[in-house]
Design an enzyme around this catalytic site. Sequence first.
Site, mmCIF file in Angstrom:
data_model
loop_
_atom_site.group_PDB
_atom_site.id
_atom_site.type_symbol
_atom_site.label_atom_id
_atom_site.label_comp_id
_atom_site.label_asym_id
_atom_site.label_seq_id
_atom_site.Cartn_x
_atom_site.Cartn_y
_atom_site.Cartn_z
ATOM 1 C CE LYS A 1 -3.167 -2.475 2.945
ATOM 2 N NZ LYS A 1 -3.646 -2.517 4.536
ATOM 3 N N GLY A 2 1.960 1.074 0.665
ATOM 4 C CA GLY A 2 3.002 2.167 0.912
ATOM 5 C C GLY A 2 2.929 3.302 -0.165
ATOM 6 C CG ASP B 1 15.237 -0.740 5.512
ATOM 7 O OD1 ASP B 1 15.897 -1.571 5.677
ATOM 8 O OD2 ASP B 1 14.901 0.346 6.037
#
Length: 182
Positions: A44-45, A104
């Site tokens: 969803k990010g 990340d």
Amino acid sequence: MEINEDINKVLLTEEQIHRRVMELGAQITKEYKGRKVVMICLLKGAAYFACDLSRAIDMPIRMEFMVASSYGSGTHTSGSVAVHLDIKDNIAGKDVLLVDDIIDSGLTFARVKALLETKNPASIKTVAMCDKKARRQNGLEADYVGFEIPDEFVVGYGLDYAGDYRNLPYVGVLKSSVYGRA
Ligand code: IMP
Ligand code: MG
């Protein structure tokens, strides 16, 4: 309860994000002129960023959405990806822009990219709103980056903590008191 009260500091303001999205959109418009572009948004990010970025691109592009989670740790970028929602369009011969909220370790991008490559697109480039370079495990470099940020856990503009805070219009760091809360 006001959502802003849980934020310790604002890292990227709404205005900064807007300006950078417009810049990236202009750059992509210039670089992809005349090509068949499919933007693949990792839910969803990336939803907030990808929708805004698509509107900053001045040419017809298609939007596709994908939900994928990558498993396993370590530096093996060929590790498994579980696809919970797949793209609908055929991307063979198209130019793909794969969009995520943040990089990340780099494993998500590396694995999803490897999976999409099996579908024979003309090209795949990666776009990330934020990049925590210090955390990389695989040397992955995104092709377009909104902001390089320090190694801090951030929320807002799509980024969540346990499902919350995505709807903040800016990117910020949570107060430490939020973490222990039930
Ligand atoms: P990677 O596979 O390690 O590159 O992780 C990327 C994913 O980790 C992102 O799509 C986010 O869902 C999540 N993530 C990493 N850092 C943060 C953060 O600071 N805030 C919220 N989500 C994060
Ligand atoms: Mg994510």
